[in-house]
Design an enzyme around this catalytic site. Sequence first.
Site: not given
Lengths: 353, 353, 353, 353
Positions: C156-160
Amino acid sequence: MQENLSNMIRVALIGSTGYTALEVARILLSHEKAELTIATSRSDEGKPLSEIHPSLAGRCDVALQPFDPKTIAENADVAMCCLPHGASAESVRDLALAGIRVIDFSADFRLSSVPLYEKWYGVTHPWPDRVGNVVYGMPEFFGDEIANADVVANPGCYPTSAIMPLAPLVKAGLIEADDIIVDSKSGVSGAGRSPKLGTLYCEANESIAAYAIASHRHGPEMQDLIHRIADKTVNVLFTPHLTPMDRGILSTIYARPVLQDNDTVESVSSRLMAQLRDTYRDHPFVHVVDHLPATKHVAMTNHVQMTVRVSGNEDQPGRVIIVCAIDNLSKGASGAAIQNMNVMFGIDQMTGL
Amino acid sequence: MQENLSNMIRVALIGSTGYTALEVARILLSHEKAELTIATSRSDEGKPLSEIHPSLAGRCDVALQPFDPKTIAENADVAMCCLPHGASAESVRDLALAGIRVIDFSADFRLSSVPLYEKWYGVTHPWPDRVGNVVYGMPEFFGDEIANADVVANPGCYPTSAIMPLAPLVKAGLIEADDIIVDSKSGVSGAGRSPKLGTLYCEANESIAAYAIASHRHGPEMQDLIHRIADKTVNVLFTPHLTPMDRGILSTIYARPVLQDNDTVESVSSRLMAQLRDTYRDHPFVHVVDHLPATKHVAMTNHVQMTVRVSGNEDQPGRVIIVCAIDNLSKGASGAAIQNMNVMFGIDQMTGL
Amino acid sequence: MQENLSNMIRVALIGSTGYTALEVARILLSHEKAELTIATSRSDEGKPLSEIHPSLAGRCDVALQPFDPKTIAENADVAMCCLPHGASAESVRDLALAGIRVIDFSADFRLSSVPLYEKWYGVTHPWPDRVGNVVYGMPEFFGDEIANADVVANPGCYPTSAIMPLAPLVKAGLIEADDIIVDSKSGVSGAGRSPKLGTLYCEANESIAAYAIASHRHGPEMQDLIHRIADKTVNVLFTPHLTPMDRGILSTIYARPVLQDNDTVESVSSRLMAQLRDTYRDHPFVHVVDHLPATKHVAMTNHVQMTVRVSGNEDQPGRVIIVCAIDNLSKGASGAAIQNMNVMFGIDQMTGL
Amino acid sequence: MQENLSNMIRVALIGSTGYTALEVARILLSHEKAELTIATSRSDEGKPLSEIHPSLAGRCDVALQPFDPKTIAENADVAMCCLPHGASAESVRDLALAGIRVIDFSADFRLSSVPLYEKWYGVTHPWPDRVGNVVYGMPEFFGDEIANADVVANPGCYPTSAIMPLAPLVKAGLIEADDIIVDSKSGVSGAGRSPKLGTLYCEANESIAAYAIASHRHGPEMQDLIHRIADKTVNVLFTPHLTPMDRGILSTIYARPVLQDNDTVESVSSRLMAQLRDTYRDHPFVHVVDHLPATKHVAMTNHVQMTVRVSGNEDQPGRVIIVCAIDNLSKGASGAAIQNMNVMFGIDQMTGL
């Protein structure tokens, strides 16, 4: 603030979920002589208006009602009709017949003839009798008629930015009427609040594009109105552009000057600026300026800035270039409507604006 | 990645602090046959280039040096000269005399004659002998000359967006050469990276404005180059606009078609589209498209999208409206420079782009 | 460019109308060892991909097909599955069973357990056997597994933006695992390309707002993955914000340092920076920088910039503040997918990026 | 409109070229009980104010004068001092000694003590006697003192967004005072109108970045004022972010609730919301709302929207997250100044706002 209710103009908002409706509500919040008393919506009946427009939270406690002309006429003095083209005419008719004065934001009563309307809007007009018989809501030209009108056709956004500089110059015979190009750049709010791919943030942001070249409905509106004001047939080529900003229209207009003996770039420019200054001397929202207007100079206001440049070498004047800036949601829609309302009810046209 | 250094084109960046310099450095990061070996700057000597442009952090370890033509010529095969107009010509001369090939981003060698240059740029040209004798870096028209050039005049951003669609149509006699209007909208990066009031975020954001109407230096550049390509004198009225976006130029161009018997809106439109498609058939960066191009469609690329519309009623064709979109920093500056470099060094012109 | 077809990795795009699919197609245009061979779409079958994404006009001639796992497996070596959460798992299963390697952009195989997935995504998982048994596509931590994977769960974008700085610090015991706040700001493209009120230009522009506070699905993804990498249970409070820009995520992360004797603001800061530098020494996309990263520094790239600050007075270190910037569509989605593909097929992970 | 001059509050603008000065002038254009009578500027003496701010063209005919306290005191009832920190204190002193009431936009009189001021602002205070003895211009807490003040310290923009939600909760003992994080996102206008690299359009656009982490001067202002209002020492970790928009501040605030027996997420949330609603019941600019505020909801207004969320599982409440939105130029500067002026002169505090 509103203790003396009997002196307030009571305003009904018909079709309340879009940007022009919000702009009307916003202006009315600080209008000392008018107040919002009713707002209607088919899709969000029962909800507070401030739920649809969270910027009104705690500032406006009107709830959305169904459209009922009789109730509206009993509880308001004027209806601002923010419905889409086509759908609007019917509601305007029902409201007018119920005895309430109406300002119509749609194009349904702007054009002079039913055939012209039906050609460009592709629908049968539901109230053809009134077409050509409704005043165009531009107080700078039709103030007296507006003062007495039962129905006012609120001008289109692009047409406002073109008619205001062009009509006086065509009327005075200072520019050729048959060779006019209007290259307009509009903020995205002009495209409305219904979710569509083209107006998504990531489509419209960081991008500019032309659309509806030589086929946008506001072209004939410009021609029709300049003809009505200047009593001359004009030919306008109109190109709108979607510009990455919320609000504002900048129209860059190209025309040919009617030359006089010994004309220079400077003499032509001065003559046109003088004509515009003369036309708008007593109109407090219109400013003929020396600088090149930016839409930011008029954002969130009902004001208009315009100027003239002339191309060519000193003694060989070329084309006239006019730049006109307005806020599409204000002077191009809701601000003009409030100005019209002020004129209709005999108060200072600047009130609340 | 760069083990085989002997096969790489070594690039020097002259004047490294602006947006076009950053764009050159950025493109070179993924260019498989060229690499940045030197970068110069008067103001930031000694600093890493990545300190001036933090997007290069960890990706480029070049440090800024003073401008020394001999050192540059020894360590690079081509110099990209990103200096301002006027200042550039001198450095270009010194570099060329030191034996290194030069791509000049300034306007100093774009125009055909010294008087034309000095009229519009207001300075005495420091290397007048070469004026009119430097190839204009538009490989779509001057590929052979570019391949052999010691100095290339990289095209202006606005001119690229106007010359590419106009030159073939003027040359083919399909539009009138003496009545052309170019209404261009540019992103703010075109105004450079020096802090100025007009390009502050809060001045340029949420606003569009025209500037330098009929007096911008790119007007004569358009006229001069279309003349050079089409061998016809043209008259261009040019209006640039500052548009609230980082990158991109959209030019909306108005011209009059040269009509043939029985022409219709459709026939004129088809003829012009065919001419453009024919011209650019073998040019991989230029796309003659049916849709209306938006600057977003070409952002961050060296590609060009253009299309044609014709106004008027079916059998009464009116004006030709051409829309052309480029990225001002790429095809309008650094992308074109890399394309020119590729042509100069005999590799596929699309490499790295 | 693609003469040696037998050496190219053939890529299938599953679900082609959104921004991540466009970003995959865009990157592949200049990827020297991979090419797009198939693209599927339910809604726009038969149309050229370039009609859905006009920036591909003239640059990509793939037409949209229906989803047929067998055809896809015959014509491609890897499938990039850009379908929505829930819908994706089924297609991933069908593709994997048809024998093609799959990179799944959805969250369907990111979490460790079926109950965790079903709690947060509210659907029954269609292929529960594989949950917890699919590698998380972050080559910086799981490169070996990715190299051999048949299915990769693209992060996921935020998790990265949170996992990359946090996991090494938690693992090394340098910050407390139970008191972490991730305050993230994302560009609007993260919300997808389906028209919705909240992502209209005039809603999202000139505005910033938090959403899904303490209830966004990427919170548990952060916790799950940091636990997997660092082997410690962590507690993350996650707040995403919608920010008026196309691309980019900036995460500002607050944590408590594990203090050592005589620690100062400076010593804590140095220790954490050293740990991050050490972790990412051989990872070319990750840059531990001294400056404060802006999303613009990494826009349109697969790169990551991160840094550490420590609050407090000199000898009383307070909180650790980490700032991490990525491009949500690139390292946060399609760039990471290409990087994963490169690793899966044994080529330099930076190819095309 | 201004016939009855004797009843108007006459306003002097000191330092007229920035955004806060323009915002004061803009608000005064439609203020029915106050008018701009003098404007000063060192750099643009003699020019019309509307030349510096073209949005005032045709709407304001004040010309810029040099700073002369005696003339100002004779021609105005209140001076709005929009000078930079440090420079302001001297002018404020001279104006106050000349007998005119002053609203100071700088930080020079906001903090409680000279050492605190000199530590954070790095200058010797020119009028130390008044430090700690000037009312903080937040009428919601200090209305009575403001009504009688000769000098008012207009609050900082970030502090307004933090103090308004935090002070009542700290005072009521509902959140822990020693563990507060304020993560704020501000529009670019907060950085002023002097051309600087960091606030150029192409630097700030399409980007978000933190700055001055744990070292911004508004951190101690928050602590000092919450202490003054709540009579408790607080510890605030403050991180400002530059956000790509003209106006607005969104503060996302993290705190720990003081728990009571059997507290749940819901009970904590209700208790805090009730406390805020109770505090602001009679304050017409402050709205405690259920939705998550966006800066757009308060743009171009003096209004404040705030709400509370609580993280954690149902019966294990975690952290309190408060979101507060203001317009940095209005409630964060010029709107607050007009509100203060209204209070000082005994008129309805909402007049003109």
